[in-house]
Design a protein around this motif. Structure first.
Motif, mmCIF file in Angstrom:
data_model
loop_
_atom_site.group_PDB
_atom_site.id
_atom_site.type_symbol
_atom_site.label_atom_id
_atom_site.label_comp_id
_atom_site.label_asym_id
_atom_site.label_seq_id
_atom_site.Cartn_x
_atom_site.Cartn_y
_atom_site.Cartn_z
ATOM 1 N N LEU A 177 0.814 -1.215 0.000
ATOM 2 C CA LEU A 177 0.000 0.000 0.000
ATOM 3 C C LEU A 177 0.851 1.269 0.000
ATOM 4 O O LEU A 177 0.340 2.372 0.197
ATOM 5 C CB LEU A 177 -0.933 0.005 1.223
ATOM 6 N N GLY A 178 2.140 1.122 -0.211
ATOM 7 C CA GLY A 178 3.020 2.277 -0.231
ATOM 8 C C GLY A 178 3.350 2.781 1.165
ATOM 9 O O GLY A 178 3.222 2.063 2.159
ATOM 10 N N CYS A 179 3.777 4.044 1.251
ATOM 11 C CA CYS A 179 4.183 4.660 2.511
ATOM 12 C C CYS A 179 3.186 5.760 2.878
ATOM 13 O O CYS A 179 2.881 6.630 2.054
ATOM 14 C CB CYS A 179 5.581 5.264 2.393
ATOM 15 N N LEU A 180 2.693 5.719 4.100
ATOM 16 C CA LEU A 180 1.738 6.706 4.594
ATOM 17 C C LEU A 180 2.428 7.588 5.623
ATOM 18 O O LEU A 180 3.051 7.095 6.557
ATOM 19 C CB LEU A 180 0.526 6.024 5.226
ATOM 20 N N ASN A 181 2.290 8.891 5.441
ATOM 21 C CA ASN A 181 2.968 9.857 6.303
ATOM 22 C C ASN A 181 1.975 10.526 7.256
ATOM 23 O O ASN A 181 0.886 10.933 6.843
ATOM 24 C CB ASN A 181 3.661 10.922 5.457
#
Length: 310
Positions: free
Chosen positions: A102-106
């Motif tokens: 799901l990628g990277c969440l900041n």
């Protein structure tokens, strides 16, 4: 979910605890390496490092991620569903951003796109914003430019410092990231035309410019607590300023009637002329001493009307 957590300072710790409490599996924590700190310059681990150790989560502390093929291979091998990033301190290369499913969440401490960059909390207070907040952002290769998944606002009060707002936003971020993973709402692209840049702060940024208005200086003092702090110079010595207040309108008008030069001491109560208006120093620290209230300071320091602060 199977997660990687990437963070370093105190701001990041509530989110790490929140993810564990929500039942997620954090397979690795990435944080900044230990740094020299204190008078003895002993190596001190980051708050997230300490928290991860207490939770028995493996910790990685690479000096860099760019052009680090060994670390990239390890990161990809974790087979994470997502990486959660909260004030980590390193730029993530595109290969890292794309590695989790799901990628990277900041977790970003601003209502994007209002403040992008390293000091969104201080910048919001200093600018006189009515509110701040937290955004959960889908990271891309830009600087805080990714689409926003969730956001939550909080008012900035007249007494908020960067420290008090920081703690509130850290708690909001911890709640919001758990909700984002659970609900997975559709990301909304940012409006780049509305963005402002919040630069990395240094100690020298704390010097008060008395040519600014009293309102601006009062905001700066609150915005720079606890870091980098505000200070002024008196006869070549540095005096740190811990709190200031604005006199009422009639009092300020009377004190400024003679159009004094900014930085001038106007009375025996530590009222200082500014570019527009004046303010009163409520807490001050002389070199080599502890921070003290105005009355205690004036009992031991002669500061007469007409003296100048730089």
């Amino acid at each position: 979910m199977r997660l990687i957590f990437m963070g370093s300072p105190d701001f990041s710790v509530p989110a790490l605890h929140g993810l564990i409490k929500a039942g997620h599996e954090v397979v690795a924590v990435y944080t900044q390496p230990p740094r020299p700190a204190g008078r003895g310059k002993a190596l001190r681990r980051q708050p997230v490092h300490e928290a991860a150790d207490a939770l028995s989560i493996p910790v990685r502390t690479p000096e860099k991620l760019r052009h680090n093929e060994e670390e990239l291979a390890f990161f990809q091998g974790l087979n994470a569903d997502a990486a959660i990033v909260a004030a980590y301190g390193l730029i993530l290369p595109e290969a890292i951003l794309n590695a989790p499913r799901l990628g990277c969440l900041n977790i970003h401490a601003s209502l994007l796109p209002r403040w992008r960059g390293a000091s969104p909390i201080q910048s919001a207070i200093r600018a006189g914003d009515a509110e701040s907040g937290v955004c959960i952002m889908q990271m891309d290769k830009g600087l805080d430019t990714g689409a926003v998944i969730l956001s939550e606002a909080t008012p900035i009060t007249a007494t908020d410092t960067a420290g008090s707002l920081h703690d509130r936003l850290a708690d909001i971020g911890a709640r919001l990231i758990v909700r984002a993973l659970k609900d997975q709402p559709t990301p909304i692209p940012q409006d780049d035309s509305r963005s402002c840049y919040a630069p990395r702060l240094e100690r020298k940024d704390g010097q008060i410019d008395w040519n600014r208005s009293a309102v601006e200086i009062e905001r700066q003092v609150r915005a720079f607590i606890p870091w980098p702090g505000s200070y002024t110079l008196l006869e070549g010595q540095t005096y740190r300023i811990g709190a200031v207040s604005l006199p009422d309108g009639a009092e300020a008008t009377a004190l400024m009637a003679s159009a004094p030069t900014p930085g001038t001491v106007l009375d025996d109560k530590l009222t200082i002329a500014c570019g527009t208006g004046c303010l009163q120093i409520d807490r001050i620290q002389k070199p080599g001493r502890a921070m003290m209230d105005r009355d205690a300071f004036l009992r031991g320091t002669r500061l007469t009307k007409g003296m100048r602060l730089d």
